[in-house]
Design a protein around this motif. Structure first.
Motif, PDB file in Angstrom:
ATOM      1  N   ARG A 130     -73.536 -71.406  14.835  1.00 46.26           N
ATOM      2  CA  ARG A 130     -74.197 -71.546  13.380  1.00 46.26           C
ATOM      3  C   ARG A 130     -72.982 -71.205  12.674  1.00 46.26           C
ATOM      4  NH1 ARG A 130     -79.497 -71.873  13.089  1.00 46.26           N
ATOM      5  NH2 ARG A 130     -80.781 -71.585  14.891  1.00 46.26           N
ATOM      6  N   THR A 131     -72.760 -71.975  11.494  1.00 46.73           N
ATOM      7  CA  THR A 131     -71.851 -71.678  10.605  1.00 46.73           C
ATOM      8  C   THR A 131     -72.299 -72.128   9.391  1.00 46.73           C
ATOM      9  OG1 THR A 131     -71.119 -74.099  10.804  1.00 46.73           O
ATOM     10  CG2 THR A 131     -70.141 -72.389  12.186  1.00 46.73           C
ATOM     11  N   ALA A 132     -71.879 -71.441   8.334  1.00 44.68           N
ATOM     12  CA  ALA A 132     -72.321 -71.856   6.937  1.00 44.68           C
ATOM     13  C   ALA A 132     -71.484 -71.236   5.924  1.00 44.68           C
ATOM     14  CB  ALA A 132     -73.852 -71.052   6.642  1.00 44.68           C
ATOM     15  N   MET A 133     -71.365 -71.892   4.712  1.00 40.42           N
ATOM     16  CA  MET A 133     -70.883 -71.766   3.624  1.00 40.42           C
ATOM     17  C   MET A 133     -71.720 -70.736   2.770  1.00 40.42           C
ATOM     18  SD  MET A 133     -67.484 -72.885   3.940  1.00 40.42           S
ATOM     19  CE  MET A 133     -66.746 -73.195   2.289  1.00 40.42           C
ATOM     20  N   VAL A 134     -71.299 -69.673   2.529  1.00 40.99           N
ATOM     21  CA  VAL A 134     -72.330 -68.702   1.662  1.00 40.99           C
ATOM     22  C   VAL A 134     -71.841 -68.540   0.457  1.00 40.99           C
ATOM     23  CG1 VAL A 134     -73.621 -66.697   1.528  1.00 40.99           C
ATOM     24  CG2 VAL A 134     -73.249 -67.852   3.731  1.00 40.99           C
ATOM     25  N   ALA A 135     -72.279 -68.843  -0.759  1.00 45.23           N
ATOM     26  CA  ALA A 135     -71.833 -68.499  -2.183  1.00 45.23           C
ATOM     27  C   ALA A 135     -72.635 -67.088  -2.472  1.00 45.23           C
ATOM     28  CB  ALA A 135     -72.265 -69.740  -3.249  1.00 45.23           C
ATOM     29  N   VAL A 136     -71.579 -66.384  -2.710  1.00 46.62           N
ATOM     30  CA  VAL A 136     -72.259 -65.060  -3.373  1.00 46.62           C
ATOM     31  C   VAL A 136     -72.143 -65.058  -4.583  1.00 46.62           C
ATOM     32  CG1 VAL A 136     -71.690 -62.417  -3.127  1.00 46.62           C
ATOM     33  CG2 VAL A 136     -71.397 -64.094  -1.061  1.00 46.62           C
ATOM     34  N   VAL A 137     -73.037 -65.033  -5.611  1.00 44.94           N
ATOM     35  CA  VAL A 137     -72.789 -65.316  -6.876  1.00 44.94           C
ATOM     36  C   VAL A 137     -73.750 -63.875  -7.560  1.00 44.94           C
ATOM     37  CG1 VAL A 137     -72.882 -67.725  -6.687  1.00 44.94           C
ATOM     38  CG2 VAL A 137     -75.029 -66.754  -7.026  1.00 44.94           C
ATOM     39  N   GLY A 138     -73.786 -64.008  -9.129  1.00 45.94           N
ATOM     40  CA  GLY A 138     -74.428 -63.088  -9.876  1.00 45.94           C
ATOM     41  C   GLY A 138     -73.620 -62.636 -10.969  1.00 45.94           C
ATOM     42  N   ARG A 139     -74.014 -61.811 -11.687  1.00 54.32           N
ATOM     43  CA  ARG A 139     -73.421 -61.458 -13.048  1.00 54.32           C
ATOM     44  C   ARG A 139     -72.192 -60.653 -12.487  1.00 54.32           C
ATOM     45  NH1 ARG A 139     -74.130 -56.220 -14.531  1.00 54.32           N
ATOM     46  NH2 ARG A 139     -76.176 -55.224 -13.891  1.00 54.32           N
ATOM     47  N   THR A 140     -71.418 -60.398 -13.581  1.00 56.34           N
ATOM     48  CA  THR A 140     -70.065 -59.618 -13.286  1.00 56.34           C
ATOM     49  C   THR A 140     -70.588 -58.068 -13.085  1.00 56.34           C
ATOM     50  OG1 THR A 140     -67.873 -59.222 -14.330  1.00 56.34           O
ATOM     51  CG2 THR A 140     -69.830 -58.893 -15.983  1.00 56.34           C
ATOM     52  N   ASN A 141     -69.803 -57.600 -12.225  1.00 58.00           N
ATOM     53  CA  ASN A 141     -69.693 -56.266 -11.853  1.00 58.00           C
ATOM     54  C   ASN A 141     -71.079 -55.787 -11.334  1.00 58.00           C
ATOM     55  OD1 ASN A 141     -68.597 -53.969 -11.767  1.00 58.00           O
ATOM     56  ND2 ASN A 141     -69.432 -52.881 -13.733  1.00 58.00           N
ATOM     57  N   SER A 142     -71.662 -56.698 -10.510  1.00 59.63           N
ATOM     58  CA  SER A 142     -72.905 -56.557  -9.898  1.00 59.63           C
ATOM     59  C   SER A 142     -72.823 -56.086  -8.354  1.00 59.63           C
ATOM     60  CB  SER A 142     -73.827 -57.718  -9.574  1.00 59.63           C
ATOM     61  OG  SER A 142     -73.281 -58.707  -8.999  1.00 59.63           O
ATOM     62  N   GLY A 143     -71.517 -56.136  -7.889  1.00 59.40           N
ATOM     63  CA  GLY A 143     -70.969 -55.734  -6.615  1.00 59.40           C
ATOM     64  C   GLY A 143     -70.805 -56.712  -5.477  1.00 59.40           C
ATOM     65  N   LYS A 144     -70.562 -57.939  -6.078  1.00 61.02           N
ATOM     66  CA  LYS A 144     -70.364 -59.008  -5.228  1.00 61.02           C
ATOM     67  C   LYS A 144     -68.901 -58.792  -4.404  1.00 61.02           C
ATOM     68  CE  LYS A 144     -70.149 -62.128  -8.344  1.00 61.02           C
ATOM     69  NZ  LYS A 144     -70.127 -61.006  -9.733  1.00 61.02           N
ATOM     70  N   SER A 145     -67.950 -58.390  -4.813  1.00 59.16           N
ATOM     71  CA  SER A 145     -66.715 -58.199  -3.977  1.00 59.16           C
ATOM     72  C   SER A 145     -66.852 -57.117  -3.063  1.00 59.16           C
ATOM     73  CB  SER A 145     -65.464 -57.962  -4.961  1.00 59.16           C
ATOM     74  OG  SER A 145     -65.251 -59.267  -5.853  1.00 59.16           O
ATOM     75  N   THR A 146     -67.443 -56.021  -3.649  1.00 59.66           N
ATOM     76  CA  THR A 146     -67.479 -55.215  -2.480  1.00 59.66           C
ATOM     77  C   THR A 146     -68.479 -55.444  -1.338  1.00 59.66           C
ATOM     78  OG1 THR A 146     -67.360 -53.353  -4.319  1.00 59.66           O
ATOM     79  CG2 THR A 146     -68.599 -52.506  -2.336  1.00 59.66           C
ATOM     80  N   LEU A 147     -69.376 -56.208  -1.433  1.00 62.12           N
ATOM     81  CA  LEU A 147     -70.316 -56.628  -0.434  1.00 62.12           C
ATOM     82  C   LEU A 147     -69.665 -57.615   0.212  1.00 62.12           C
ATOM     83  CD1 LEU A 147     -72.953 -57.128   0.656  1.00 62.12           C
ATOM     84  CD2 LEU A 147     -73.737 -58.915  -0.793  1.00 62.12           C
ATOM     85  N   VAL A 148     -68.861 -58.644  -0.249  1.00 61.45           N
ATOM     86  CA  VAL A 148     -68.096 -59.375   0.715  1.00 61.45           C
ATOM     87  C   VAL A 148     -67.247 -58.711   1.770  1.00 61.45           C
ATOM     88  CG1 VAL A 148     -66.383 -61.589   0.701  1.00 61.45           C
ATOM     89  CG2 VAL A 148     -68.444 -61.548  -1.019  1.00 61.45           C
ATOM     90  N   ASN A 149     -66.519 -57.943   1.082  1.00 63.36           N
ATOM     91  CA  ASN A 149     -65.567 -56.796   1.932  1.00 63.36           C
ATOM     92  C   ASN A 149     -66.111 -56.159   3.027  1.00 63.36           C
ATOM     93  OD1 ASN A 149     -63.322 -57.929   0.176  1.00 63.36           O
ATOM     94  ND2 ASN A 149     -63.445 -55.971  -0.848  1.00 63.36           N
ATOM     95  N   ARG A 150     -67.597 -55.654   2.725  1.00 64.56           N
ATOM     96  CA  ARG A 150     -68.248 -55.063   3.502  1.00 64.56           C
ATOM     97  C   ARG A 150     -68.685 -55.733   4.579  1.00 64.56           C
ATOM     98  NH1 ARG A 150     -69.350 -49.743   5.181  1.00 64.56           N
ATOM     99  NH2 ARG A 150     -69.249 -49.307   2.934  1.00 64.56           N
ATOM    100  N   LEU A 151     -68.995 -57.065   4.445  1.00 63.73           N
ATOM    101  CA  LEU A 151     -69.950 -57.863   5.462  1.00 63.73           C
ATOM    102  C   LEU A 151     -68.533 -58.355   6.235  1.00 63.73           C
ATOM    103  CD1 LEU A 151     -72.150 -60.046   3.222  1.00 63.73           C
ATOM    104  CD2 LEU A 151     -72.870 -58.294   4.799  1.00 63.73           C
ATOM    105  N   VAL A 152     -67.333 -58.738   5.619  1.00 59.80           N
ATOM    106  CA  VAL A 152     -66.149 -59.427   6.948  1.00 59.80           C
ATOM    107  C   VAL A 152     -65.546 -58.159   7.099  1.00 59.80           C
ATOM    108  CG1 VAL A 152     -64.180 -60.454   6.250  1.00 59.80           C
ATOM    109  CG2 VAL A 152     -66.030 -61.034   5.039  1.00 59.80           C
TER     110      VAL A 152
END
Length: 309
Positions: free
Chosen positions: A12-34
């Motif tokens: 199972r593979t997928a490209m996952v776009a993590v989007v949202g308004r600025t400063n919602s925690g997207k980068s922190t979430l990506v770092n946590r998941l990876v």
């Protein structure tokens, strides 16, 4: 096997776009998941400027996260490019993950992503982030989604997941849901031993910019650009030559700091992080601060900094 080729194992593979308004925690979430630091993290808004691919590979398969800039009111060409990157990420992804900061009020940008999600073809998840923060309340966001649906004349059901990118709460549940939606493919999208395909110079430039952001006045970070000019490799030791662009002469002194203290603090924080990220014995950063008025409107400089193809 009797002249017959073995079939490639499906994963199972997928490209996952993590989007949202600025400063919602997207980068922190990506770092946590990876499980690795691949995205710049700061309380300052608009810190993620490039679309970064962060790659998680495990027995269940592979998820490739597109950590995008947050939507905001664009005031120059750089801002316009960041918004274009963010909006375009969802168009080419297999899964859309919209991150909301549910510890604060619903904002116009949040409703903008809901409007896009109402018609998105890809499987979509609404992520209520910062569940551990004071003031966390998912109800206004769910009410905003109902208003959006009514206004758009749609009745799409989108799963809501509550989580905290900071503590990791709810992240395992999110990964289970993402892998369940990921299509089956014959083989991985990227080699299993890398966590990002972000170019080396751009990744290092992001580290340097992150270390400066926390040490500067409010108005400087958004007018700060970093370009890694060259990497001199001598065995397992690197020398990184970088140019730091500021918009006004008065900002140059702020970036350098009294007797060079700000730059030294940036170097002390960045050098061991770069060395660890690339498996080096040592790394030396040699920064040069350059005044380039309105650099964020310079087409050619924006290309050099990786904000344009």
């Amino acid at each position: 096997m009797g002249g017959m080729e073995a079939k490639a194992q499906k994963v199972r593979t997928a490209m996952v776009a993590v989007v949202g308004r600025t400063n919602s925690g997207k980068s922190t979430l990506v770092n946590r998941l990876v499980g690795e630091k691949v995205s710049i993290v700061s309380a300052m808004e608009q810190t993620t400027r490039n679309r970064i691919r962060a790659i998680l590979t495990e027995p269940r398969g592979q998820l490739v996260f597109l950590d995008t800039p947050g939507l905001h009111k664009a005031e120059n060409e750089l801002g316009t490019l960041m918004n274009r990157m963010a909006r375009g990420a969802g168009d080419s992804a297999d899964i859309l993950a919209v991150v909301f900061d549910a510890s604060g009020p619903v904002r116009m940008e949040d409703e903008g992503w809901m409007a896009r999600a109402a018609f998105a073809e890809a499987p979509t998840f609404f992520l209520l982030n910062k569940s551990d923060a004071p003031g966390y309340d998912p109800l206004p966001f769910k009410a905003a989604w109902e208003r959006t649906q009514a206004a758009k004349g749609t009745a799409r059901k989108v799963p809501w997941l509550e989580l905290s990118a900071g503590t990791g709460a709810g992240c395992d549940t999110l990964l289970e849901a993402l892998f369940a939606e990921a299509p089956e493919t014959e083989g991985l999208l990227f080699p299993e031993d890398i966590v990002s395909d972000f170019p080396r110079k751009l990744a290092i430039a992001d580290i340097l910019r992150e270390k400066l952001i926390g040490r500067l006045y409010q108005e400087v970070p958004h007018q700060l650009g970093v370009r890694v000019d060259s990497i001199e490799e001598a065995g397992n030791t690197w020398k990184v030559n970088a140019t730091i662009f500021v918009n006004r002469a008065s900002q140059k002194g702020m970036v350098i700091g009294t007797k060079g203290r700000t730059l030294r603090a940036m170097r002390r924080a960045a050098e061991p992080e770069i060395a660890e990220a690339y498996g080096l014995d040592a790394c030396e950063v040699v920064p040069y601060v350059r005044v380039e008025p309105k650099w964020f409107r310079n087409h050619f400089l924006l290309k050099e900094l990786g904000y344009k193809e």
